[in-house]
Design a protein around this motif. Structure first.
Motif, short mmCIF file in Angstrom:
data_model
loop_
_atom_site.label_atom_id
_atom_site.label_comp_id
_atom_site.label_asym_id
_atom_site.label_seq_id
_atom_site.Cartn_x
_atom_site.Cartn_y
_atom_site.Cartn_z
N LEU A 290 0.84 -1.20 0.00
CA LEU A 290 0.00 0.00 0.00
C LEU A 290 0.87 1.24 0.00
O LEU A 290 1.93 1.27 0.64
CB LEU A 290 -0.91 0.01 1.23
CG LEU A 290 -1.94 -1.12 1.33
CD1 LEU A 290 -2.69 -1.03 2.63
CD2 LEU A 290 -2.90 -1.09 0.15
N ARG A 291 0.44 2.26 -0.71
CA ARG A 291 1.15 3.54 -0.76
C ARG A 291 0.20 4.66 -0.35
O ARG A 291 -1.02 4.53 -0.46
CB ARG A 291 1.68 3.81 -2.17
CG ARG A 291 2.65 2.75 -2.70
CD ARG A 291 3.95 2.73 -1.93
NE ARG A 291 4.88 1.73 -2.41
CZ ARG A 291 5.86 1.98 -3.29
NH1 ARG A 291 6.02 3.20 -3.77
NH2 ARG A 291 6.67 1.01 -3.65
N SER A 292 0.79 5.75 0.10
CA SER A 292 -0.03 6.92 0.45
C SER A 292 -0.84 7.34 -0.76
O SER A 292 -0.32 7.46 -1.87
CB SER A 292 0.87 8.07 0.92
OG SER A 292 1.49 7.75 2.13
N GLY A 293 -2.12 7.59 -0.53
CA GLY A 293 -3.02 7.98 -1.61
C GLY A 293 -3.85 6.84 -2.17
O GLY A 293 -4.83 7.08 -2.88
N ASN A 294 -3.48 5.58 -1.86
CA ASN A 294 -4.33 4.45 -2.26
C ASN A 294 -5.72 4.60 -1.65
O ASN A 294 -5.88 5.23 -0.60
CB ASN A 294 -3.73 3.12 -1.79
CG ASN A 294 -2.65 2.59 -2.71
OD1 ASN A 294 -1.75 1.90 -2.26
ND2 ASN A 294 -2.71 2.91 -3.97
N THR A 295 -6.69 4.01 -2.31
CA THR A 295 -8.05 4.01 -1.78
C THR A 295 -8.52 2.58 -1.55
O THR A 295 -7.91 1.62 -2.04
CB THR A 295 -9.02 4.73 -2.74
OG1 THR A 295 -9.01 4.05 -4.01
CG2 THR A 295 -8.61 6.18 -2.94
N GLY A 296 -9.60 2.43 -0.83
CA GLY A 296 -10.18 1.11 -0.57
C GLY A 296 -11.42 1.26 0.27
O GLY A 296 -11.89 2.37 0.52
N ARG A 297 -11.94 0.13 0.72
CA ARG A 297 -13.11 0.14 1.60
C ARG A 297 -12.77 -0.59 2.89
O ARG A 297 -12.34 -1.75 2.85
CB ARG A 297 -14.31 -0.52 0.93
CG ARG A 297 -14.88 0.26 -0.23
CD ARG A 297 -16.31 -0.14 -0.52
NE ARG A 297 -16.46 -1.57 -0.77
CZ ARG A 297 -17.64 -2.18 -0.85
NH1 ARG A 297 -18.75 -1.49 -0.68
NH2 ARG A 297 -17.70 -3.48 -1.09
#
Length: 379
Positions: A290-297
């Motif tokens: 995961l990197r800063s700025g990734n999205t998800g739920r």
């Protein structure tokens, strides 16, 4: 001829009997078929209580546990860029060099000023010692001694100032070499070699993200937050946070992140514009997937003990009520309203309207009417 006539008469009676029998059998078959059509076979399920888990989903944004803006502390032309975007760097690693010629010269000037002040101090000390001996011999007055004492103090202060200037010049010279304050990944590099940079720019040289762990920020509406507070035990919000089970993260491709996370923070106030409050979940991030700025739920499980579950396919709406059909002992069905406490994709969790042992129509309710008799088929 008589025999033939007798045979023909007998044959007619026989054929008539067969036709009559066929008619009776056909009529009975039609009546039986009609009876089957009048009492439809409908699947039913028996109500029981069980432990069940549902889920809540909230859109979230990933952020490194430590996102550090790298900014220059002195002004100058960007002389060297020693990293590339996306590179992993370690704390203390050299990232940028600002042209240091001016700061080197300033440092040398400060060193020279310090040496001059030290020489002046030595001269003032010698003069003071000479006047002090003469004053003791009553050759010179005490006033002259006080005068040279002030000159000596002034020389000492000048040395301290020169030393401070030297240290400041050394620090500024060191600021021309910008190193990584933490371990992490380099973000975007908006400035190129030769650009004039300093403390007045709004945009940093880069953002360094420590993503060994990541925070995922998501928000709850006021209604969701009130339900959250009721669901978990605890006298304070901190106590309730401890009761929340581990959460999951669904990625944009609908796959699940392999690590579970823990909700560890709720911000202190609601956003006035969105009427929502922010939560933070922390996840381990092996391999820096995961990197800063990734999205998800963020997926929060909700566990229910001894709850009644019914399939949504068994229900239908009448005005604002959710209804289903209960089957009585005489195999007739009757409308019954239910109270729903939660739901998932396929089922409702019921808090009222049903009892353990009740039998309900699970499918085909749209084909039935109040008081109709059915032929129950267990699912």
């Amino acid at each position: 001829m008589g025999i033939i006539k007798h045979f023909c008469g007998t044959h007619k009676i026989y054929l008539g009997g067969i036709l009559m029998l066929s008619f009776v059998v056909s009529a009975c078959a039609q009546k039986e078929e009609k009876g089957k059509e009048g009492i439809p076979s409908i699947p039913i399920v028996q109500i029981r209580k069980e432990n069940y888990q549902t889920e809540e989903h909230f859109p979230g944004v990933v952020s490194g546990v430590n996102n550090v803006e790298v900014r220059p502390q002195v002004s100058g032309y960007l002389d060297r860029i020693l990293v590339d975007e996306g590179a992993y760097v370690k704390k203390g690693q050299l990232l940028f060099v600002i042209q240091e010629k001016t700061y080197q010269e300033t440092f040398q000037s400060a060193v020279a000023s310090k040496e001059m002040s030290q020489s002046a101090l030595k001269k003032a000390q010698i003069e003071y010692d000479r006047i002090a001996r003469l004053e003791q011999a009553n050759v010179l007055s005490e006033v002259q001694l006080k005068t040279v004492k002030q000159e000596l103090d002034y020389a000492r202060a000048a040395v301290r100032k020169a030393e401070a200037n030297e240290k400041l010049a050394s620090v500024n010279r060191g600021f021309t070499r910008i190193t990584a304050p933490v371990n992490g990944y380099i973000g975007r590099l908006p400035y190129k070699k030769g650009a004039l940079v300093g403390g007045s720019e709004t945009e940093p040289l880069t953002v360094l993200s420590d993503i060994s762990d990541v925070h995922v920020y998501f928000s709850m509406s006021e209604a969701d937050f009130l339900r959250f507070k009721k669901r978990y035990n605890g006298a304070s919000i901190e106590d309730k946070i401890k009761e929340i089970p581990p959460v999951k993260l669904e990625l944009p491709d609908q796959s699940l992140f392999p690590e579970t996370g823990k909700i560890d923070l709720i911000l202190g106030q609601f956003d006035r514009q969105t009427a929502s409050i922010s939560f933070r979940a922390t996840f381990k991030n092996p391999g820096s997937l995961l990197r800063s700025g990734n999205t998800g739920r963020v997926i929060i499980p909700k566990n229910y003990q001894n709850i009644i579950k019914v399939p949504q396919s068994a229900t239908f709406k009448i005005q604002d009520k959710t209804m289903l059909y209960l089957m009585g002992k005489d195999r007739t069905v009757h409308l019954a309203p239910i109270q729903i406490v939660d739901k998932d994709t396929h089922n409702y969790l019921v808090s009222g309207g049903l009892n353990v042992g009740d039998r309900i129509v699970s499918k085909g309710a749209d084909r039935l009417k109040e008081g109709q008799r059915i032929n129950p088929v267990n699912e």
